[in-house]
Design a protein around this motif. Sequence first.
Motif: not given
Length: 171
Positions: A4, A105, A107-108, A111-115
């Motif tokens: 990230h 996990v 990242s764009d 944001y860091v996104v946890v699925l």
Amino acid sequence: MARHQGTTIAFAMDAARRIVYSVLDLTGPPTKGEVDAAYWSDNPAELAFPRELAEVGYAVVGATAMPTVKRGGAEAAPGEQPAEEEVDPHLSTTGRLTADAPFQVVSDGTYVVVLRQSVGAGDAGAVHKLTGAVRPGRRRARTTYWTPTARRCRWSVTPCCATGSCWWTAS
């Protein structure tokens, strides 16, 4: 593991289904050596989750607060407001709904996104919504929740959140 904004972040889940993370900080002092293992955080931080559930399509109604659980697993009594250090940061949030399954996990760059996968309906950590319940002596219906380990309904003297929701809990 995710990258990230040029920083590497590692994620892991422990036996209690708590997700923790650690950040690789290569800007530290060179006295740590050349091996990158010395540059990870000493103590992984627990990933914070929200303390409310929102129903899709019901934004006007607002979110419903998760039950407050004290450290050690005991749920706070009706009307009790334990100090922040007494509250279990995992069991009092939607983190308790995390299944013991692989998670992703991503990242764009912003944001860091946890699925993650949620627990099944029969899991001890699951919560279920009951609608239209009316507390004896009250005229308006409330939204209530129960857990699969619940034995009886326990109502709060004061609402758990602004929507007047309360929880069906084990006691």
